[in-house]
Design an enzyme around this catalytic site. Sequence first.
Site, PDB file in Angstrom:
ATOM      1  N   LYS B  14      23.196 -15.893 -92.552  1.00 36.75           N
ATOM      2  CA  LYS B  14      22.626 -17.225 -92.374  1.00 36.75           C
ATOM      3  C   LYS B  14      23.729 -18.224 -91.987  1.00 36.75           C
ATOM      4  O   LYS B  14      24.882 -18.070 -92.384  1.00 36.75           O
ATOM      5  CB  LYS B  14      22.000 -17.652 -93.693  1.00 36.75           C
ATOM      6  CG  LYS B  14      21.316 -19.000 -93.668  1.00 36.75           C
ATOM      7  CD  LYS B  14      20.834 -19.329 -95.064  1.00 36.75           C
ATOM      8  CE  LYS B  14      20.353 -20.765 -95.147  1.00 36.75           C
ATOM      9  NZ  LYS B  14      21.404 -21.747 -94.959  1.00 36.75           N
ATOM     10  N   LYS B  19      30.332 -16.737 -92.536  1.00 37.78           N
ATOM     11  CA  LYS B  19      30.548 -15.558 -91.678  1.00 37.78           C
ATOM     12  C   LYS B  19      31.880 -15.624 -90.939  1.00 37.78           C
ATOM     13  O   LYS B  19      32.634 -14.662 -90.934  1.00 37.78           O
ATOM     14  CB  LYS B  19      29.471 -15.473 -90.577  1.00 37.78           C
ATOM     15  CG  LYS B  19      28.183 -14.855 -90.964  1.00 37.78           C
ATOM     16  CD  LYS B  19      27.267 -14.777 -89.777  1.00 37.78           C
ATOM     17  CE  LYS B  19      27.090 -16.071 -89.015  1.00 37.78           C
ATOM     18  NZ  LYS B  19      26.521 -17.172 -89.776  1.00 37.78           N
ATOM     19  N   LYS B  45      28.193 -22.588 -81.027  1.00 37.61           N
ATOM     20  CA  LYS B  45      29.133 -23.548 -81.636  1.00 37.61           C
ATOM     21  C   LYS B  45      30.569 -23.199 -81.268  1.00 37.61           C
ATOM     22  O   LYS B  45      31.455 -24.034 -81.326  1.00 37.61           O
ATOM     23  CB  LYS B  45      29.004 -23.517 -83.164  1.00 37.61           C
ATOM     24  CG  LYS B  45      27.744 -24.163 -83.698  1.00 37.61           C
ATOM     25  CD  LYS B  45      27.878 -24.613 -85.156  1.00 37.61           C
ATOM     26  CE  LYS B  45      28.421 -23.589 -86.114  1.00 37.61           C
ATOM     27  NZ  LYS B  45      27.559 -22.411 -86.348  1.00 37.61           N
ATOM     28  N   ASP B 131      20.387 -16.462 -88.126  1.00 33.55           N
ATOM     29  CA  ASP B 131      19.294 -15.535 -88.312  1.00 33.55           C
ATOM     30  C   ASP B 131      19.018 -14.810 -86.984  1.00 33.55           C
ATOM     31  O   ASP B 131      19.367 -15.314 -85.920  1.00 33.55           O
ATOM     32  CB  ASP B 131      18.057 -16.354 -88.727  1.00 33.55           C
ATOM     33  CG  ASP B 131      17.085 -15.512 -89.509  1.00 33.55           C
ATOM     34  OD1 ASP B 131      17.168 -14.274 -89.401  1.00 33.55           O
ATOM     35  OD2 ASP B 131      16.236 -16.085 -90.204  1.00 33.55           O
TER      36      ASP B 131
END
Lengths: 444, 291
Positions: B14, B19, B45, B131
């Site tokens: 998520k 991450k 991003k 996701d």
Amino acid sequence: MAHHIEGSRNSCALHGALQVIEAIEGAVPVIHSTAGCGAQHFLGVNRLNAGSDSFGGPPVASSNISEKHVVFGGSSRLREQLKNTVKIVEGDLYFIVTGCSTEMVGDDIPAMNKEGRDQDFQVIYANTPGFRGDVHQGYQLAVKALIEQLPTLGKAVPPKVEGLVNILGIIPHQDPFWAGNLEELGRLLEGIGLKANLLFGYDQGVSAWQKLPDAALNVVLSVWGEAPALLLEERYNTPWLALEGLPVGSAAGAFLRQVTERLQLDAHRTELFIESEEKRLNRYLASLADTYYRAGFQREFALIGESAQVVGVSEFLTRTLGLLPRTLIITDNPPEESREALILRLTTLLEGAGTELFFSEDHGEITDLVRNSGAEVVLGSALEEGVAAELGAAFLQLSFPLSDRVVLNRSYAGYRGAATLLEELGSAILSHSYQSRRILQESY
Amino acid sequence: MSKKHGKHIAIYGKGGIGKSTTTSNISAALAEAGYRVIQIGCDPKSDSTTILRGGNDLPTVLDTLREKSKVKIEDVSAVGFGGVLCIEAGGPVPGVGCAGRGINAAVELLQELRLFEEYKPDFVLYDVLGDVVCGGFAVPIRDGIADRAFVVTSSDFMAIFAANNLFKAINKYAPSGGARLGGVIANSIQAPYAQSLIDDFTQQTGTSVVGYVPRSFTVSQSELYGQTVIEAVPKSEQADVYRNLARFIDENEDSVIPKPLNGPELKRWARTWGDRIFEVESGVVHNMESI
């Protein structure tokens, strides 16, 4: 369960919308999609309409987006394309239509349309990705956009016409005889003192569409015209009359009587007009009688086409000409509720004749149905040529796609259209008899 | 697909779960252990590799593709800490275009440029955004790209929900040659129940936890300096946590096809944990458990 469709004769929504735009004089389509969408429209639709093609064929303005427009959005490419189109192609109305990829990405078409408006471009748009439906839904989407957006363009409104009747539900090119059929229906309505708004074809420009709200009545010639008629009823309170099929021969008389009643016109005048038309058609029928019996016109037929055509032509061939309907195949995939109405309508025709009615757009299935029908006359599209030859049947092309004739203003609707149908079906039967005799003689 | 160079690992989870931090620290630890590593950020991003390269600017693959017709690996890569080759796929600005197709296009381009044949990595880490909302975001776990996927999750329900969605995607693609699940990385472990909650979720779904990363001040501080923990505080406990994770990924090749929970199952499971946490917080004692 999903199933494959072989050789469908129904193109996609984008093409349906393009067919609408190209049949309006002065309207310029601008495709926002990948390059193949416009090319496929030319190859799959325009090329199959000998003589009723819009001039120029392939050079339709298109944003021809590539991968970077998918990843980063293609709105700016559309902005540029719209500007360029306005510079290069003169038009009264620019009409943005979109394809699948740009709709998947979610390009902001209304915003680009608004930008165009801010620069005083006469521009409207419709979201027409192929996945929204086939050519019929494309017709509906484009017509809806015209109904909703034309009044917001600030164009000078044409003077109001009394007794105006809009004709809805005929899809240019999908009915190969759209131009002729509209002209004939217009002639009939004018015969009883009305003014027809044909909307497509010769001399039918953007101003014809601006007159939509002024009509006293909307005549709906196929199920596909119902959504636009409902929208016009909602917006302008215009009553509408649904026919489910093209009026061919005497059915045209019944149609004119219905219109007369709805609009409370002079019934006497209508009857006089119908009488003169009937007389002429009867004269033609009488002069055909000898050939009719000699060549044995009373044959079993298979008819493959759009619902409006199947209804109109099969009723005329059965009721007036005495042919025997063996198999009727409706290819335009009408919605479930309309199917019931069509079945009901055609049941009286079918009773006692052992006729079968099918709904299919699958070429393979249609071929099998026609093959098993054992029909002696096949009336269908160019796609049925092979199976007609297999059956050794007389063959007449009358539904999309049409490959063997030039169509300018030929019509199979109304009284004149009935006479044309008689000529062409008669010619097909005669030529078939002649060929069969020759083959027979040569084999001895 | 040509012969694969190195082990290709996709890391999902998520948005905001950590991450990129986790991936970058694993890359740094692998590099420190002497491996050749490529880290590919698959997120519009384009901040996956920031802490590997001291926060310097790096043009993304897609931005470069937009401006130039011909792209070279040198244009879109930077060498970061320990020689890790950093690449950012990039993507559209929020609300425009199709980021999913962007990932697809970027990965295809890197393959066309023979990145893996030329660089010969031991490890390639794909850091994939949020996701798995549509086909595009599943590209790294489809046939021929990553061999194994790891999911980073916290004990928050929405993070578990995203992990479960990834399990669904793996479940769909693995039988036709797509990546299998290497395991779950439990991140930001702080609450007393967090570890058992994630353990229970992995049990329910036939998966396992490969490492627990405690919530740490060291990580936040290192990030502020634009560095991984491995680089900034190499002797810290937190650095060892990441080294252990890297060692696990290196030494352990086990993978499974997870059994995701369906919607109602997941909700039921979450509710039982809701009840348990409530009872822990309010001190409910069951059946003389305290005696």
